[in-house]
Motif scaffolding. Sequence first.
Motif, PDB file in Angstrom:
ATOM      1  N   ALA A   6      19.949  39.907  41.177  1.00 56.55           N
ATOM      2  CA  ALA A   6      19.996  39.361  39.826  1.00 56.55           C
ATOM      3  C   ALA A   6      19.848  40.430  38.748  1.00 56.55           C
ATOM      4  CB  ALA A   6      18.912  38.298  39.661  1.00 56.55           C
ATOM      5  N   VAL A   7      19.439  41.639  39.122  1.00 46.67           N
ATOM      6  CA  VAL A   7      19.271  42.700  38.124  1.00 46.67           C
ATOM      7  C   VAL A   7      20.449  43.678  38.127  1.00 46.67           C
ATOM      8  CG1 VAL A   7      16.767  42.551  38.144  1.00 46.67           C
ATOM      9  CG2 VAL A   7      17.915  44.141  39.700  1.00 46.67           C
ATOM     10  N   THR A   8      21.493  43.396  38.895  1.00 42.43           N
ATOM     11  CA  THR A   8      22.693  44.228  38.880  1.00 42.43           C
ATOM     12  C   THR A   8      23.869  43.414  38.349  1.00 42.43           C
ATOM     13  OG1 THR A   8      23.277  43.661  41.162  1.00 42.43           O
ATOM     14  CG2 THR A   8      21.900  45.609  40.818  1.00 42.43           C
ATOM     15  N   SER A   9      24.909  44.109  37.877  1.00 44.47           N
ATOM     16  CA  SER A   9      26.009  43.383  37.267  1.00 44.47           C
ATOM     17  C   SER A   9      27.301  44.181  37.329  1.00 44.47           C
ATOM     18  CB  SER A   9      25.676  43.036  35.813  1.00 44.47           C
ATOM     19  OG  SER A   9      25.397  44.213  35.080  1.00 44.47           O
ATOM     20  N   VAL A  10      28.393  43.492  37.008  1.00 38.56           N
ATOM     21  CA  VAL A  10      29.729  44.079  36.940  1.00 38.56           C
ATOM     22  C   VAL A  10      30.356  43.626  35.626  1.00 38.56           C
ATOM     23  CG1 VAL A  10      32.049  44.092  37.953  1.00 38.56           C
ATOM     24  CG2 VAL A  10      30.039  44.119  39.449  1.00 38.56           C
ATOM     25  N   ALA A  11      31.029  44.538  34.928  1.00 37.98           N
ATOM     26  CA  ALA A  11      31.707  44.185  33.677  1.00 37.98           C
ATOM     27  C   ALA A  11      33.127  44.737  33.698  1.00 37.98           C
ATOM     28  CB  ALA A  11      30.943  44.733  32.475  1.00 37.98           C
ATOM     29  N   ILE A  12      34.088  43.878  33.351  1.00 37.46           N
ATOM     30  CA  ILE A  12      35.497  44.263  33.258  1.00 37.46           C
ATOM     31  C   ILE A  12      35.927  44.078  31.808  1.00 37.46           C
ATOM     32  CG2 ILE A  12      37.825  43.916  34.156  1.00 37.46           C
ATOM     33  CD1 ILE A  12      35.737  44.679  36.316  1.00 37.46           C
ATOM     34  N   GLY A  13      36.386  45.155  31.168  1.00 37.17           N
ATOM     35  CA  GLY A  13      36.724  45.090  29.748  1.00 37.17           C
ATOM     36  C   GLY A  13      38.069  44.485  29.445  1.00 37.17           C
ATOM     37  N   GLY A  14      38.954  44.397  30.427  1.00 39.67           N
ATOM     38  CA  GLY A  14      40.274  43.816  30.224  1.00 39.67           C
ATOM     39  C   GLY A  14      40.470  42.567  31.058  1.00 39.67           C
ATOM     40  N   ASN A  15      41.638  42.459  31.694  1.00 42.34           N
ATOM     41  CA  ASN A  15      41.963  41.319  32.544  1.00 42.34           C
ATOM     42  C   ASN A  15      41.689  41.628  34.004  1.00 42.34           C
ATOM     43  OD1 ASN A  15      43.052  39.810  30.344  1.00 42.34           O
ATOM     44  ND2 ASN A  15      44.949  40.991  30.505  1.00 42.34           N
ATOM     45  N   VAL A  16      41.510  40.577  34.791  1.00 42.23           N
ATOM     46  CA  VAL A  16      41.462  40.659  36.247  1.00 42.23           C
ATOM     47  C   VAL A  16      42.672  39.916  36.793  1.00 42.23           C
ATOM     48  CG1 VAL A  16      40.215  39.987  38.330  1.00 42.23           C
ATOM     49  CG2 VAL A  16      38.945  40.813  36.332  1.00 42.23           C
ATOM     50  N   GLU A  17      43.439  40.584  37.680  1.00 44.02           N
ATOM     51  CA  GLU A  17      44.573  39.903  38.320  1.00 44.02           C
ATOM     52  C   GLU A  17      44.577  40.235  39.807  1.00 44.02           C
ATOM     53  OE1 GLU A  17      49.351  39.015  37.850  1.00 44.02           O
ATOM     54  OE2 GLU A  17      48.436  40.654  36.704  1.00 44.02           O
ATOM     55  N   ILE A  18      44.502  39.181  40.622  1.00 44.48           N
ATOM     56  CA  ILE A  18      44.518  39.312  42.081  1.00 44.48           C
ATOM     57  C   ILE A  18      45.724  38.532  42.594  1.00 44.48           C
ATOM     58  CG2 ILE A  18      43.220  38.965  44.221  1.00 44.48           C
ATOM     59  CD1 ILE A  18      40.673  38.733  42.438  1.00 44.48           C
ATOM     60  N   GLU A  19      46.659  39.230  43.252  1.00 40.53           N
ATOM     61  CA  GLU A  19      47.888  38.550  43.659  1.00 40.53           C
ATOM     62  C   GLU A  19      48.365  39.028  45.029  1.00 40.53           C
ATOM     63  OE1 GLU A  19      51.465  39.630  41.482  1.00 40.53           O
ATOM     64  OE2 GLU A  19      50.371  41.252  40.504  1.00 40.53           O
ATOM     65  N   ARG A  20      48.877  38.088  45.806  1.00 45.70           N
ATOM     66  CA  ARG A  20      49.523  38.343  47.094  1.00 45.70           C
ATOM     67  C   ARG A  20      48.616  39.069  48.081  1.00 45.70           C
ATOM     68  NH1 ARG A  20      55.194  40.760  44.920  1.00 45.70           N
ATOM     69  NH2 ARG A  20      53.717  41.879  43.571  1.00 45.70           N
ATOM     70  N   CYS A  21      47.314  38.825  48.005  1.00 43.73           N
ATOM     71  CA  CYS A  21      46.370  39.437  48.934  1.00 43.73           C
ATOM     72  C   CYS A  21      46.176  38.538  50.158  1.00 43.73           C
ATOM     73  CB  CYS A  21      45.055  39.740  48.234  1.00 43.73           C
ATOM     74  SG  CYS A  21      45.235  41.010  46.927  1.00 43.73           S
ATOM     75  N   ARG A  22      45.758  39.151  51.289  1.00 41.12           N
ATOM     76  CA  ARG A  22      45.759  38.451  52.572  1.00 41.12           C
ATOM     77  C   ARG A  22      44.529  37.604  52.812  1.00 41.12           C
ATOM     78  NH1 ARG A  22      46.811  43.612  55.030  1.00 41.12           N
ATOM     79  NH2 ARG A  22      44.778  43.367  56.037  1.00 41.12           N
ATOM     80  N   GLU A  23      43.364  38.052  52.344  1.00 40.25           N
ATOM     81  CA  GLU A  23      42.107  37.385  52.650  1.00 40.25           C
ATOM     82  C   GLU A  23      41.447  36.869  51.372  1.00 40.25           C
ATOM     83  OE1 GLU A  23      39.629  39.786  55.215  1.00 40.25           O
ATOM     84  OE2 GLU A  23      41.401  40.880  55.931  1.00 40.25           O
ATOM     85  N   ALA A  24      40.475  35.983  51.555  1.00 39.37           N
ATOM     86  CA  ALA A  24      39.800  35.375  50.405  1.00 39.37           C
ATOM     87  C   ALA A  24      39.260  36.449  49.468  1.00 39.37           C
ATOM     88  CB  ALA A  24      38.670  34.474  50.880  1.00 39.37           C
ATOM     89  N   SER A  25      39.515  36.289  48.181  1.00 35.25           N
ATOM     90  CA  SER A  25      39.157  37.293  47.181  1.00 35.25           C
ATOM     91  C   SER A  25      38.462  36.657  45.992  1.00 35.25           C
ATOM     92  CB  SER A  25      40.411  38.030  46.696  1.00 35.25           C
ATOM     93  OG  SER A  25      41.012  38.786  47.736  1.00 35.25           O
ATOM     94  N   GLY A  26      37.767  37.495  45.212  1.00 38.32           N
ATOM     95  CA  GLY A  26      37.064  37.027  44.018  1.00 38.32           C
ATOM     96  C   GLY A  26      35.568  37.206  44.187  1.00 38.32           C
ATOM     97  N   LYS A  27      34.806  36.259  43.670  1.00 36.26           N
ATOM     98  CA  LYS A  27      33.337  36.304  43.798  1.00 36.26           C
ATOM     99  C   LYS A  27      32.865  34.992  44.384  1.00 36.26           C
ATOM    100  CE  LYS A  27      29.026  36.948  41.156  1.00 36.26           C
ATOM    101  NZ  LYS A  27      28.404  35.629  41.176  1.00 36.26           N
ATOM    102  N   LEU A  28      32.097  35.103  45.463  1.00 38.02           N
ATOM    103  CA  LEU A  28      31.555  33.898  46.084  1.00 38.02           C
ATOM    104  C   LEU A  28      30.083  33.741  45.680  1.00 38.02           C
ATOM    105  CD1 LEU A  28      32.271  31.494  47.785  1.00 38.02           C
ATOM    106  CD2 LEU A  28      31.855  32.831  49.846  1.00 38.02           C
ATOM    107  N   PHE A  29      29.153  34.145  46.502  1.00 38.23           N
ATOM    108  CA  PHE A  29      27.747  33.854  46.228  1.00 38.23           C
ATOM    109  C   PHE A  29      26.906  35.100  45.980  1.00 38.23           C
ATOM    110  CE2 PHE A  29      29.003  30.089  48.865  1.00 38.23           C
ATOM    111  CZ  PHE A  29      29.066  29.213  47.803  1.00 38.23           C
ATOM    112  N   ALA A  30      27.515  36.206  45.608  1.00 44.15           N
ATOM    113  CA  ALA A  30      26.734  37.389  45.248  1.00 44.15           C
ATOM    114  C   ALA A  30      25.828  37.053  44.068  1.00 44.15           C
ATOM    115  CB  ALA A  30      27.673  38.546  44.898  1.00 44.15           C
ATOM    116  N   ALA A  31      24.626  37.627  44.062  1.00 46.31           N
ATOM    117  CA  ALA A  31      23.599  37.192  43.112  1.00 46.31           C
ATOM    118  C   ALA A  31      23.796  37.715  41.700  1.00 46.31           C
ATOM    119  CB  ALA A  31      22.229  37.626  43.628  1.00 46.31           C
ATOM    120  N   GLY A  32      24.360  38.901  41.553  1.00 45.90           N
ATOM    121  CA  GLY A  32      24.444  39.530  40.238  1.00 45.90           C
ATOM    122  C   GLY A  32      25.487  38.914  39.334  1.00 45.90           C
ATOM    123  N   GLU A  33      25.452  39.346  38.074  1.00 36.39           N
ATOM    124  CA  GLU A  33      26.316  38.803  37.031  1.00 36.39           C
ATOM    125  C   GLU A  33      27.649  39.553  36.980  1.00 36.39           C
ATOM    126  OE1 GLU A  33      25.436  39.018  32.515  1.00 36.39           O
ATOM    127  OE2 GLU A  33      24.258  37.357  33.313  1.00 36.39           O
TER     128      GLU A  33
END
Length: 208
Positions: free
Chosen positions: A98-125
């Motif tokens: 909960a005390v760590t985080s990720v920040a993206i200043g622009g867009n996120v685009e995930i396309e045509r990838c083989r396995e499940a992608s994105g954010k599931l249950f990781a605790a940080g922001e």
Amino acid sequence: MRATLKALLAVVPAALLLAAAAPASAEAALCRGELVDAIIDGSLIVPAGAACTLRHVTVRRDLFAGRGSILRIADDVLVVGNLAGDRCAYLSFEPASAVTSVAIGGNVEIERCREASGKLFAAGEVEVAGNFLCHDNFAPCFAVNLSIRGNVLILSNSGGMSYIEGNTIGGDLDCRGNGGVSDYGQPNAVGGKKLGECARLSNRRPVD
């Protein structure tokens, strides 16, 4: 580091929020293995077939995951530009506490990838200043407990249920052509419209 990430994200130029995610230039740095405690002055690429884990890293331009690659974005990572994965194995957000985080200043685009992608249950922001697009993947897309200022588009992802839950979304949430979508009983706060398959999902009021 969270306060620093938020401060940097707040001053990202508005032009970056409108840019489409795209592969970085040929002069970009490459990531294979684990990259820790680094500042990348330009863009960063995970080459085809490589695996990369980022911890305590700032990328001052774009971050791109190539064909068949694995990109794990872990603790305290800032990408000033766009984040894109095209034909990757998978791309995941994994801030561990909960005390760590990720920040993206622009867009996120995930396309045509083989396995499940994105954010599931990781605790940080995880904060995205632009849009979040996850489309035409051969596995589900996960967007769980994200903060996204722009629109969210979850389109034509196969292979199972995509979970879109507990997010704060400034724009629209649009889901179409997926192998099912669910908020798993954790409503999203959507500032715009809920469209397509996500129109039936419940909504919660954003926290002021």
